[in-house]
Design an enzyme around this catalytic site. Structure first.
Site, mmCIF file in Angstrom:
data_model
loop_
_atom_site.group_PDB
_atom_site.id
_atom_site.type_symbol
_atom_site.label_atom_id
_atom_site.label_comp_id
_atom_site.label_asym_id
_atom_site.label_seq_id
_atom_site.Cartn_x
_atom_site.Cartn_y
_atom_site.Cartn_z
ATOM 1 N N ARG A 18 0.823 -1.210 0.000
ATOM 2 C CA ARG A 18 0.000 0.000 0.000
ATOM 3 C C ARG A 18 0.863 1.270 0.000
ATOM 4 O O ARG A 18 0.528 2.263 -0.658
ATOM 5 C CB ARG A 18 -0.943 -0.006 1.212
ATOM 6 C CG ARG A 18 -2.091 -0.990 1.082
ATOM 7 C CD ARG A 18 -2.978 -0.962 2.309
ATOM 8 N NE ARG A 18 -2.227 -1.335 3.504
ATOM 9 C CZ ARG A 18 -2.707 -1.229 4.747
ATOM 10 N NH1 ARG A 18 -3.919 -0.744 4.954
ATOM 11 N NH2 ARG A 18 -1.983 -1.591 5.779
ATOM 12 N N ASN A 36 -6.506 -2.573 2.767
ATOM 13 C CA ASN A 36 -6.476 -4.031 2.883
ATOM 14 C C ASN A 36 -7.895 -4.554 3.120
ATOM 15 O O ASN A 36 -8.651 -3.976 3.906
ATOM 16 C CB ASN A 36 -5.581 -4.463 4.047
ATOM 17 C CG ASN A 36 -4.110 -4.375 3.712
ATOM 18 O OD1 ASN A 36 -3.730 -4.224 2.552
ATOM 19 N ND2 ASN A 36 -3.258 -4.453 4.723
#
Length: 204
Positions: A18, A36
């Site tokens: 990320r 997530n």
């Protein structure tokens, strides 16, 4: 303005995926978020110009030592303008998980470093053996070169001996020619004296 919605699968959670995508999106001036999902996927929503969204869609296909993207399901749609910035969305349990994940990642890095160190030692050993063999072959070549130089010296010595004999032979030939010339001169002088004496007797 367009929106890119992507669902990414693979080794993409707890490996810094990320953060990489967020950095790429911010550099392209996009807005949205990355998150997530409980099923192990990562959800990406980004808004901005279509060209920059296409660049981001290409940039999120990451494969490195820790990250391994398997599949990306993506679609483009109209932007909503609901996101002022691009950010990473985190859950309440992620701080503790990140510490555990950090430890696991550190373990993987340690293993990787040990593998590199082992391979480096093998390479050094191979290189050392290679230099030893090269030195051995170099010594053999130098030994053969010395032998060739010795033979060359022997040949030069023989050549000098032959030249000395040739000089001696030439000297003997020259002496023989000189002796022969002296002998012939004496004979000619005697013959000439004899002929003169004969002339005087014949013509008193």
């Amino acid at each position: 303005m367009m929106r890119l919605t992507a669902m990414i699968s693979g080794k993409v959670q707890r490996v810094g995926y990320r953060a990489k995508v967020m950095s790429a999106a911010q550099n392209l001036g996009l807005t949205g978020f990355i998150q997530n999902r409980p099923d192990g996927h990562v959800l990406l929503i980004a808004e901005g110009g279509k060209e920059n969204l296409e660049k981001l869609a290409s940039a999120i296909k990451i494969k490195d030592l820790l990250i391994d993207v398997h599949e990306i399901e993506s679609e483009f749609s109209e932007a909503s303008g609901a996101y002022p910035t691009f950010r990473k969305m985190t859950g309440p349990d992620e701080v503790g998980e990140r510490l555990d994940d950090g430890i696991e990642i550190l373990k993987e890095l340690v293993v990787g470093v040990r593998v590199i160190a082992s391979n480096t030692e093998k390479l050094l050993s191979i290189t050392s053996n290679g230099f030893a063999e090269l030195n051995g072959k170099t010594d053999q070549m130098l030994y053969k070169q010395d032998q060739m130089l010795d033979k060359q010296d022997q040949m030069l010595d023989k050549q000098d001996q032959m030249l000395d004999k040739q000089d001696s032979t030439i000297g003997e030939i020259q002496k023989l020619r000189s002796d022969m010339k002296s002998h012939l001169d004496q004979r000619f002088d005697r013959i000439e004296g004899y002929l003169n004496a004969q002339k005087e007797e014949s013509f008193p």
